[in-house]
Design a protein around this motif. Structure first.
Motif, mmCIF file in Angstrom:
data_model
loop_
_atom_site.group_PDB
_atom_site.id
_atom_site.type_symbol
_atom_site.label_atom_id
_atom_site.label_comp_id
_atom_site.label_asym_id
_atom_site.label_seq_id
_atom_site.Cartn_x
_atom_site.Cartn_y
_atom_site.Cartn_z
ATOM 1 N N THR A 82 16.291 -34.237 48.779
ATOM 2 C CA THR A 82 15.377 -33.424 47.980
ATOM 3 C C THR A 82 15.977 -32.062 47.673
ATOM 4 N N GLN A 132 19.232 -36.512 38.423
ATOM 5 C CA GLN A 132 18.149 -37.146 37.698
ATOM 6 C C GLN A 132 18.525 -38.575 37.324
ATOM 7 N N ASP A 182 18.293 -40.791 40.369
ATOM 8 C CA ASP A 182 16.907 -41.089 40.727
ATOM 9 C C ASP A 182 16.316 -42.119 39.771
ATOM 10 N N SER A 196 10.414 -40.892 39.262
ATOM 11 C CA SER A 196 9.310 -40.497 40.127
ATOM 12 C C SER A 196 9.453 -39.049 40.579
ATOM 13 N N ARG A 197 10.646 -38.461 40.356
ATOM 14 C CA ARG A 197 10.904 -37.063 40.738
ATOM 15 C C ARG A 197 11.722 -36.390 39.651
ATOM 16 N N ALA A 231 13.564 -31.574 44.642
ATOM 17 C CA ALA A 231 12.885 -32.651 43.930
ATOM 18 C C ALA A 231 11.395 -32.348 43.831
ATOM 19 N N VAL A 232 10.869 -32.388 42.625
ATOM 20 C CA VAL A 232 9.432 -32.208 42.395
ATOM 21 C C VAL A 232 8.842 -33.575 42.056
ATOM 22 N N PRO A 233 7.940 -34.115 42.881
ATOM 23 C CA PRO A 233 7.325 -35.409 42.552
ATOM 24 C C PRO A 233 6.572 -35.325 41.226
ATOM 25 N N ASP A 275 2.872 -34.829 41.240
ATOM 26 C CA ASP A 275 2.307 -33.514 41.550
ATOM 27 C C ASP A 275 2.186 -32.612 40.325
ATOM 28 N N THR A 313 2.408 -27.243 39.174
ATOM 29 C CA THR A 313 1.790 -28.138 40.147
ATOM 30 C C THR A 313 0.715 -27.364 40.904
#
Length: 246
Positions: A69, A128, A131, A141-142, A153-155, A158, A173
């Motif tokens: 992350t 990216q 992922d 997803s992130r 990493a930002v989900p 969120d 978020t």
């Protein structure tokens, strides 16, 4: 700067240590011989740069990065030219094709030391892509964003809305705001259109975050999001929102 040396070959790890004698500003925190140990060491030590072999037992170098992350600056190393070229094209800070000499090593490390504190945007794109490749769906997803000299990493789950910030964008978020080096148009292409909707030329909203829609009297709407934040749906995008009203 702090560093980790990650390679499954002991001679390769020794060479990196020997060559790093030319760079007293780099402090080696640990050596790792496999991907699983490397993943744990990066999470524990949070180094600023890693010398990362690609082909390793347990996890490959790419798989190690995909599970992080927070991602440090990376110099890949490999004995296989195709992997090295792929890593470089994908946006690693640099790569070392084995066997390399001291001059090539100095060039790679010099490039790292000359970089600003913020992570390389190319590395952000690499993370990216990794992922997206590992996700079962077509959409990530992130999202990886720079923060404090690292990548976090930002989900996507969120994110309540995305707002244009010049050529870049801000992810909003419930827990805070995150700056992205990608523009709003680029993010709109990356995010699932079944979950995110453009409601303004400078705003992309997560449909799951919308709690209430109220007409604004000029052909648009005010959308209230979870947590109470209100964003405007401009008249030009109102047709896309009307089906939500039932």
């Amino acid at each position: 700067m702090t560093a980790l040396i990650i390679d499954d070959e002991a001679p390769a790890r020794l060479i990196v240590r020997q060559y790093l004698a030319d760079f007293p500003q780099l402090t080696v925190l640990a050596d790792c011989a496999d991907g699983l140990t490397a993943l744990a060491a990066i999470r524990e030590h949070r180094p600023e740069v890693v010398f990362l072999d690609i082909q390793m037992p347990g996890l490959t170098g790419f798989e190690v990065l995909a599970q992080l992350t927070e991602v440090p600056r990376v110099i890949f190393s490999t004995a296989y030219q195709q992997y090295a070229l792929d890593a470089f094209a994908a946006g690693a800070v640099d790569y070392l094709l084995k066997p390399y000499d001291r001059a090539r090593f100095r060039q790679a490390v010099g490039r790292v030391l000359s970089q600003p504190a913020a992570p390389d945007a190319a590395l952000e794109r690499l993370l990216q892509r990794l992922d997206e490749a590992s996700a079962p769906a077509a959409y990530p997803s992130r999202l990886f964003v720079p923060q404090g000299g690292r990548l976090v990493a930002v989900p996507v789950a969120d994110i309540q809305f995305v707002e244009a910030a010049g050529d870049y964008a801000t992810l909003h978020t419930a827990g805070g705001q995150f700056f992205s080096s990608l523009g709003l148009g680029q993010l709109e292409q990356r995010l699932d259109p079944q979950r995110f909707l453009r409601i303004h030329r400078s705003v992309l909203v997560a449909l799951d975050a919308v709690c209430d829609l109220e007409r604004d009297g000029s052909g648009g709407y005010h959308a209230t999001l979870a947590g109470g934040r209100v964003v405007r749906v401009s008249r030009g995008y109102a047709d896309a929102v009307r089906p939500l009203l039932g």
